[in-house]
Design an enzyme around this catalytic site. Structure first.
Site, short mmCIF file in Angstrom:
data_model
loop_
_atom_site.label_atom_id
_atom_site.label_comp_id
_atom_site.label_asym_id
_atom_site.label_seq_id
_atom_site.Cartn_x
_atom_site.Cartn_y
_atom_site.Cartn_z
N GLY A 118 45.50 43.11 -9.74
CA GLY A 118 45.96 44.46 -10.06
C GLY A 118 44.84 45.49 -9.96
N GLN A 161 52.68 45.14 -15.07
CA GLN A 161 53.46 44.60 -16.19
C GLN A 161 54.96 44.59 -15.91
OE1 GLN A 161 52.34 43.05 -18.80
NE2 GLN A 161 50.17 43.56 -18.67
N SER A 165 50.22 41.78 -9.87
CA SER A 165 49.20 40.77 -10.14
C SER A 165 49.85 39.44 -10.49
CB SER A 165 48.32 41.25 -11.29
OG SER A 165 47.37 40.29 -11.61
N HIS A 179 48.90 36.71 -12.11
CA HIS A 179 48.75 35.99 -13.39
C HIS A 179 49.62 36.56 -14.51
CE1 HIS A 179 45.76 38.57 -15.74
NE2 HIS A 179 45.66 39.12 -14.56
N THR A 232 38.38 36.37 4.21
CA THR A 232 39.26 35.20 4.34
C THR A 232 40.20 35.14 3.15
OG1 THR A 232 37.52 34.06 5.51
CG2 THR A 232 39.29 32.68 4.61
N CYS A 239 41.69 45.04 -22.27
CA CYS A 239 41.71 44.28 -21.04
C CYS A 239 40.29 43.85 -20.78
CB CYS A 239 42.26 45.09 -19.90
SG CYS A 239 43.54 44.17 -19.07
N1 PLP Z 1 47.28 47.12 -14.77
C1 PLP Z 1 47.91 46.72 -15.88
C2 PLP Z 1 49.03 47.54 -16.43
C3 PLP Z 1 47.54 45.54 -16.51
O1 PLP Z 1 48.15 45.15 -17.61
C4 PLP Z 1 46.48 44.78 -15.95
C5 PLP Z 1 46.09 43.54 -16.64
O2 PLP Z 1 45.10 43.16 -16.95
C6 PLP Z 1 45.85 45.24 -14.78
C7 PLP Z 1 46.28 46.42 -14.22
C8 PLP Z 1 44.73 44.50 -14.13
O3 PLP Z 1 45.23 43.43 -13.37
P1 PLP Z 1 44.25 42.24 -12.92
O4 PLP Z 1 43.91 41.48 -14.14
O5 PLP Z 1 45.07 41.43 -11.96
O6 PLP Z 1 43.08 42.88 -12.24
#
Ligand code: PLP
Length: 400
Positions: free
Chosen positions: A71, A179, A199, A201, A237, A325
């Protein structure tokens, strides 16, 4: 950890996803750009993954999708691309409650490149101020980047409508849907959304892999330069096992969406009802009408959410507090702060987020231990009147 209620931070990789990925570490290890059969097998698997994602997000063409590292990269790519392809425009419209993957970049662009950033405020329920949004939209705006759903409160923004408004001034519309994807039905071909980040995960795929959707015809400038992979749009790659896992996770999410949403919503509602019945002076944040079905974010007045999370962790219950985060960060939740809730911005909220692996017993266990934890914490600190509540600097950190 026996009870995991932090699925907005990350999710468990589904066993079917893991099984789909495994061959691409060993027997089918080829480079998708190679001309021989081993490479071609990897290339074919990537094509399948692209189609699986295409189906999940309702893209018109599979080539509208590029794979990224997640993300954060997708968000950075979208915003920086728009500024490159529209050099005559120097403004960005975003919201005050975006993820740091958008806000940190915007702040940096403001400082280093003189880009004007409009951070649209929200109300106490986390709903976007549409008048302020309308007022910020001019022909000076290169890109609007507004999230589909908020990671802390689960509040859903009306992105389809927002994208149409952005089109009226010729701006590119990007949404951070990290999300939302896998949790909400999405049909991009019926919207004016130009770019979307997702994303793996967050919906039972692997970490470190994601995608950026770029609507066909939207001008694009690659962020990562190097080889000619992905039609020159993202060099390097490709992470074939990750991409295969992302595709499988997308397929499963589409298959299970209705059933999963009913399940997680029933657990979430049961938890909220139980908490509000058992714990005095507690309230739920976020838009009561437009909210992700798996998310609840609860303020326990007068006590720090970090302490609640800490004690829940001791009972084997994983949840999140405030917003973090950036692990180890000790900053306050900018989302709660933007919502201007008395107490909440200072002391934070506890976020519980469910997935289809969540169980009724998980909710029962939380409901059993939380009243005691809150009572204990309120007993250890005098419960201050609203006006006197102090900011506790070491609050907030809810991943995702
Ligand atoms: N955007 C949002 C709304 C998120 O909740 C997250 C989660 O961590 C991200 C972006 C970042 O994504 P990533 O962990 O894949 O870089």
């Amino acid at each position: 950890m026996s009870i995991y209620l932090d699925n907005n931070a990350t999710t468990r990789v589904d066993s079917e996803v893991l099984q789909a990925m495994l061959p691409f570490f060993a027997d089918q290890f080829g480079n998708p750009s190679s001309m021989h059969d081993i490479g071609a097998a990897a290339g074919a698997a990537m094509k399948t993954a692209r189609q699986q994602l295409q189906a999940l997000i309702g893209a018109k063409f599979d080539h509208e999708i590029i794979f990224t590292s997640g993300g954060t990269e997708s968000n950075n790519t979208a915003i920086l691309s728009a500024l490159e392809v529209m050099p005559e425009r120097s403004e960005i419209v975003t919201s005050a409650v975006e993820h740091p993957a958008v806000l940190t970049l915007c702040g940096q662009l403001e400082k280093t490149r003189g880009i004007k950033v409009h951070r649209i405020p929200v109300d106490q329920h986390g709903r976007l101020d549409l008048d302020a949004y309308r007022a910020a939209l001019t022909h000076r705006v290169a890109i609007v980047s507004i999230m589909w759903a908020n990671n802390e409160t689960g509040t859903i923004f009306p992105v389809a409508r927002l994208s149409e408004m952005a089109k009226e001034v010729g701006a590119i519309f990007h949404t951070d849907a990290v999300q939302a994807i896998g949790k909400l039905p999405v049909d991009l071909k019926s919207t004016a959304i130009d770019m979307l980040s997702l994303s793996g995960h967050k919906f039972h795929g692997p970490k470190g892999v994601g995608a950026l959707y770029i609507k066909s015809g939207v001008p694009f400038h690659a962020l990562i330069k190097g080889g000619r992979q992905q039609r020159n749009r993202r060099a390097g790659t490709e992470n074939t096992p990750g991409i295969v896992g992302l595709g499988k996770a997308a397929e499963l999410a589409l298959e299970r969406m209705d059933e999963e949403n009913t399940w997680v919503k029933s657990l979430r509602d049961r938890l909220e009802k139980g908490l509000l019945e058992r714990v005095p002076k507690a309230f739920v944040t976020g838009d009561p009408l437009a909210r992700l079905p798996n998310t609840t974010n609860v303020v326990f007045e007068g006590i720090g959410s970090e302490a609640v999370q800490f004690l829940l962790n001791r009972h084997g219950i994983a949840c999140a507090f405030g917003s973090a985060c950036s692990s180890g960060s000790s900053r306050q939740s900018h989302v709660l702060e933007a919502m201007n809730l008395p107490d909440a911005a200072a002391l934070g909220a506890v976020r519980f987020s469910f997935s289809h692996f969540s169980r009724e017993e998980d909710v029962d266990q939380v409901l059993e231990v939380i009243p005691g934890i809150v009572k204990k914490l309120r007993g250890s600190f005098p419960f201050p009147a609203v006006g006197e509540r102090r900011r506790i600097d070491n609050s907030t950190a809810a991943a995702g």
